[in-house]
Scaffold this motif. Structure first.
Motif, short mmCIF file in Angstrom:
data_model
loop_
_atom_site.label_atom_id
_atom_site.label_comp_id
_atom_site.label_asym_id
_atom_site.label_seq_id
_atom_site.Cartn_x
_atom_site.Cartn_y
_atom_site.Cartn_z
N ARG A 246 -12.80 26.17 25.66
CA ARG A 246 -12.59 26.45 27.07
C ARG A 246 -10.97 27.25 27.24
N VAL A 247 -10.15 27.04 26.22
CA VAL A 247 -8.86 27.78 26.10
C VAL A 247 -9.15 29.21 25.65
N ALA A 248 -10.02 29.49 24.79
CA ALA A 248 -10.52 30.76 24.33
C ALA A 248 -10.86 31.64 25.53
N ALA B 285 -10.67 31.18 28.81
CA ALA B 285 -9.69 31.37 29.85
C ALA B 285 -8.82 32.80 29.34
N ALA B 286 -8.46 32.42 28.05
CA ALA B 286 -7.37 33.69 27.63
C ALA B 286 -7.99 34.94 27.08
N GLY B 287 -9.64 34.91 27.36
CA GLY B 287 -10.08 36.14 27.08
C GLY B 287 -10.08 36.46 25.57
N ASP B 288 -10.10 35.31 24.66
CA ASP B 288 -10.17 35.58 23.33
C ASP B 288 -11.32 35.55 22.73
N SER C 18 -11.50 34.01 18.89
CA SER C 18 -11.53 32.54 18.73
C SER C 18 -12.61 31.89 19.29
#
Length: 159
Positions: free
Chosen positions: A83-85, A87-90, A93
């Motif tokens: 989810r973090v990846a 949201a960060a557009g990563d 990852s």
């Protein structure tokens, strides 16, 4: 620890007898475990195939329970990282996290979760950001179904 050892990567390796058992099962020389599948009562779909896991580690029920507990305990952190990846557009990852989940879920016998993670990995590789959120929701749904199945298995075994 009763026949198990740690590898350099921090994972446990099973004794050679488990590998022999797996080879026999893959070649059709062993009967399928009567607890081979846990089925979702709501959807009658296979959520977890214990025979896949038992091919790798044998019939050591305490070790199977430990693997299931470790995997289900790690799932929230894995989902959070994805989810973090997202949201960060990563996408790199996200791809690596999805790839890791795909492999470990497949080894565990959670083929629906593995398939959802494979779809997420593919969408990240193909750079399809419009599809990533929906596919991650599918991964989360499959992870929830797996968690429920593991919980039912524990309750059934405790009875």
């Amino acid at each position: 620890q009763s026949g198990r050892s740690w590898t350099a990567s921090g994972t446990r390796s099973a004794p050679a007898r488990y590998a022999t058992s797996a080879i026999r099962r893959w070649s059709g020389h062993a009967a399928t475990s009567p607890r081979a599948r846990i089925e979702s009562t709501a959807q009658a779909q296979v959520v977890l195939r214990l025979d896949t896991l038992e091919e790798l580690v044998g019939q050591d029920r305490s070790f199977v329970d430990e693997l299931l507990a470790d995997f289900s305990g790690d799932l929230p952190e894995r989902i959070s990282a994805m989810r973090v990846a997202l949201a960060a557009g990563d996408s790199t990852s996200l791809r690596f996290a999805a790839h890791a989940l795909k492999g470990s879920a497949a080894a565990l016998g959670a083929h629906d979760l593995s398939g959802a993670a494979a779809a997420l990995e593919a969408a990240a590789v193909e750079d399809r950001p419009d599809a990533l959120g929906d596919i991650l929701d599918r991964v989360v749904g499959e992870a929830d179904r797996l968690g429920e199945a593991i919980g039912r298995l524990r309750l059934r075994d405790a009875a």
